[in-house]
Design an enzyme around this catalytic site. Structure first.
Site, mmCIF file in Angstrom:
data_model
loop_
_atom_site.group_PDB
_atom_site.id
_atom_site.type_symbol
_atom_site.label_atom_id
_atom_site.label_comp_id
_atom_site.label_asym_id
_atom_site.label_seq_id
_atom_site.Cartn_x
_atom_site.Cartn_y
_atom_site.Cartn_z
ATOM 1 N N GLY A 11 51.702 -41.305 -10.094
ATOM 2 C CA GLY A 11 52.655 -40.290 -9.620
ATOM 3 C C GLY A 11 53.971 -40.423 -10.364
ATOM 4 O O GLY A 11 54.480 -41.523 -10.536
ATOM 5 N N ARG A 72 46.359 -39.767 -13.294
ATOM 6 C CA ARG A 72 45.636 -40.893 -12.690
ATOM 7 C C ARG A 72 44.233 -40.839 -13.294
ATOM 8 O O ARG A 72 43.480 -39.914 -13.016
ATOM 9 C CB ARG A 72 45.592 -40.743 -11.166
ATOM 10 C CG ARG A 72 46.970 -40.835 -10.527
ATOM 11 C CD ARG A 72 46.880 -40.974 -9.020
ATOM 12 N NE ARG A 72 48.181 -41.294 -8.455
ATOM 13 C CZ ARG A 72 48.923 -40.458 -7.733
ATOM 14 N NH1 ARG A 72 48.480 -39.257 -7.462
ATOM 15 N NH2 ARG A 72 50.095 -40.828 -7.271
ATOM 16 N N ASP A 103 51.437 -49.233 -8.456
ATOM 17 C CA ASP A 103 50.453 -50.324 -8.349
ATOM 18 C C ASP A 103 49.126 -50.022 -9.039
ATOM 19 O O ASP A 103 48.537 -50.899 -9.674
ATOM 20 C CB ASP A 103 50.252 -50.758 -6.895
ATOM 21 C CG ASP A 103 49.825 -49.616 -5.998
ATOM 22 O OD1 ASP A 103 49.863 -48.445 -6.448
ATOM 23 O OD2 ASP A 103 49.456 -49.880 -4.847
ATOM 24 N N THR A 126 58.029 -45.429 -9.153
ATOM 25 C CA THR A 126 57.427 -44.712 -8.031
ATOM 26 C C THR A 126 58.507 -44.477 -6.982
ATOM 27 O O THR A 126 59.377 -45.339 -6.792
ATOM 28 C CB THR A 126 56.252 -45.488 -7.379
ATOM 29 O OG1 THR A 126 55.988 -44.923 -6.084
ATOM 30 C CG2 THR A 126 56.533 -46.967 -7.195
ATOM 31 N N ASP A 128 57.976 -44.508 -3.914
ATOM 32 C CA ASP A 128 57.595 -45.179 -2.666
ATOM 33 C C ASP A 128 58.276 -46.534 -2.446
ATOM 34 O O ASP A 128 58.334 -47.019 -1.319
ATOM 35 C CB ASP A 128 56.075 -45.408 -2.631
ATOM 36 C CG ASP A 128 55.291 -44.116 -2.760
ATOM 37 O OD1 ASP A 128 55.836 -43.052 -2.420
ATOM 38 O OD2 ASP A 128 54.128 -44.167 -3.208
ATOM 39 N N ASP A 130 57.050 -49.356 -3.146
ATOM 40 C CA ASP A 130 56.025 -50.225 -2.553
ATOM 41 C C ASP A 130 55.571 -51.330 -3.503
ATOM 42 O O ASP A 130 54.416 -51.746 -3.484
ATOM 43 C CB ASP A 130 54.818 -49.387 -2.103
ATOM 44 C CG ASP A 130 54.217 -48.576 -3.243
ATOM 45 O OD1 ASP A 130 54.834 -48.491 -4.311
ATOM 46 O OD2 ASP A 130 53.121 -48.013 -3.049
ATOM 47 N N ARG A 172 53.446 -43.016 0.811
ATOM 48 C CA ARG A 172 52.075 -43.531 0.857
ATOM 49 C C ARG A 172 51.900 -44.450 2.064
ATOM 50 O O ARG A 172 52.065 -44.003 3.178
ATOM 51 C CB ARG A 172 51.725 -44.235 -0.451
ATOM 52 C CG ARG A 172 50.232 -44.267 -0.734
ATOM 53 C CD ARG A 172 49.930 -44.946 -2.042
ATOM 54 N NE ARG A 172 50.249 -44.122 -3.181
ATOM 55 C CZ ARG A 172 49.408 -43.262 -3.723
ATOM 56 N NH1 ARG A 172 48.210 -43.118 -3.246
ATOM 57 N NH2 ARG A 172 49.752 -42.541 -4.759
HETATM 58 O O1 F6P Z 1 53.051 -42.601 -4.999
HETATM 59 C C1 F6P Z 1 53.866 -41.473 -5.023
HETATM 60 C C2 F6P Z 1 53.328 -40.411 -4.093
HETATM 61 O O2 F6P Z 1 54.200 -39.292 -4.179
HETATM 62 C C3 F6P Z 1 53.142 -40.839 -2.649
HETATM 63 O O3 F6P Z 1 54.356 -40.853 -1.937
HETATM 64 C C4 F6P Z 1 52.148 -39.810 -2.163
HETATM 65 O O4 F6P Z 1 51.389 -40.322 -1.100
HETATM 66 C C5 F6P Z 1 51.293 -39.565 -3.381
HETATM 67 O O5 F6P Z 1 52.048 -39.997 -4.501
HETATM 68 C C6 F6P Z 1 50.886 -38.131 -3.588
HETATM 69 O O6 F6P Z 1 50.019 -38.087 -4.665
HETATM 70 P P1 F6P Z 1 49.605 -36.746 -5.435
HETATM 71 O O7 F6P Z 1 50.777 -36.332 -6.279
HETATM 72 O O8 F6P Z 1 48.433 -37.146 -6.244
HETATM 73 O O9 F6P Z 1 49.326 -35.716 -4.394
#
Ligand code: F6P
Length: 324
Positions: A11, A72, A103, A126, A128, A130, A172
């Site tokens: 992300g 990803r 991560d 990120t 998050d 995390d 997340r």
């Molecule tokens: O890890 C960053 C994040 O924005 C999280 O907060 C969220 O859960 C996830 O990515 C959303 O992922 P995507 O952009 O694949 O919908």
């Protein structure tokens, strides 16, 4: 090390461009070649590379997103995919990697390092926050500022209509964004995965705040919260059990990942990029660059992604006191 590859993966987050700029310019400073890898591990497998110099990164420090794009990659999770990626890097004489991501991206980098002995260095990017081994990940500070600004706006309309709002924020599996914006925007309750408030206590708390004279309320809900109901179910539950409030839901979503990075994130990205390249040139590998006690510090990648909670206990206590 003569040629370093840099990529963004997973992300995206505000500050990734500033980190790319820093890596590229640090390479230029040390007369090391630098190659941008597009779309993370996906682009690595496809050999989607571009030579970069100090001028290729002009005018991007203030830009959200990532000029190198992000993805990803499923293929990189397979041994065959990683082998192709390794061969592509070797074809280009790339001999070390800076991976800007979270991560999942670090897990990929670690496995790649184990399999091929390829030097890797992580920069935590990120919203998050995390990742262990840094008090702040890139983009986290910007996301906090973005979300606080939005909640302030929601509060305006909430108070005009005497409404209760459930505002869902990203993060997340962790509640850093929720806890901090909840305190920063003066939320009545904050629901985070690290502390399960429970439905009864939520109702009790909302009733208490109504009795104390509040006409509107904001409840910040982390997307990974463990109360057992999503924000829409929470709305129904509260409306069924309390007639005092008209309830609305606002899911903030991906706007939290966009926007121009804050000064904090730009400075952090600049520091991390320098530290990442210098560490690789000193022969360090398999580490993540982080901010600890206001200094740049290296943490082994496996520890960075172990998922230890770093929720701020003191802030939890402050939030409890603020919501009484
Ligand atoms: O890890 C960053 C994040 O924005 C999280 O907060 C969220 O859960 C996830 O990515 C959303 O992922 P995507 O952009 O694949 O919908």
């Amino acid at each position: 090390i003569k040629k370093i590859g840099v990529m963004t993966s997973g992300g995206d987050s505000p500050g990734m461009n500033a980190a790319i700029r820093s890596v590229v310019r640090t390479c230029a400073y040390y007369h090391v070649d630098c190659v941008g890898i597009y779309r993370g591990y996906e682009g690595m497998i496809e050999g989607d590379f571009k030579e970069m110099n100090a001028r290729s990164v002009k005018g991007i420090i203030n830009k959200g997103g990532t000029i190198l794009k992000s993805a990803r990659s499923k293929e990189f999770r397979t041994a065959e995919g990683r082998k192709i990626a390794y061969e592509k890097l070797k074809e280009q004489n790339i001999d070390a990697l800076v991976v800007i991501g979270g991560d999942g991206s670090f897990t990929g980098a670690m496995i790649f390092n184990q399999e091929f002995g390829f030097p890797v260095m992580g920069i935590p990017g990120t919203i998050d926050n995390d990742i262990f081994g840094t008090t702040h990940t890139l983009g986290y500070d910007t996301a906090l500022n973005t979300v606080v600004e939005v909640i302030d706006k929601i509060r305006d309309t909430a108070s005009s209509h005497n409404r209760l709002f459930f505002v869902e924020v990203m993060g997340r599996d962790v509640g850093h964004i929720a806890l901090n914006v909840g305190v920063g925007a003066g939320a009545e309750e904050i629901l985070i995965p690290e502390e399960n408030l429970g439905l009864d206590r939520l109702l009790e708390s909302l009733r208490r705040s109504k009795r104390s004279g509040k006409s509107s309320s904001i409840v910040v809900v982390a997307e990974g919260d463990k109360i057992g109901k999503n924000v829409f179910e929470l709305k129904d539950y509260v409306e069924e059990n309390m007639t005092e409030y008209e309830v609305r839901v606002s899911v903030l979503g991906h706007m939290q990942r966009g926007g121009s990075p804050s000064c904090f994130d730009r400075v952090l990205a600049s520091r991390m990029g320098v530290k990442a390249v210098e560490s690789l040139l000193e022969g360090q590998t398999n580490y993540m660059v982080g901010l600890l006690n206001d200094k740049m510090a290296l943490t082994p990648l496996d520890q960075a992604i172990k998922g230890q909670s770093k929720i701020d206990k003191e802030l939890l206590r402050v939030s409890d006191i603020m919501t009484t």
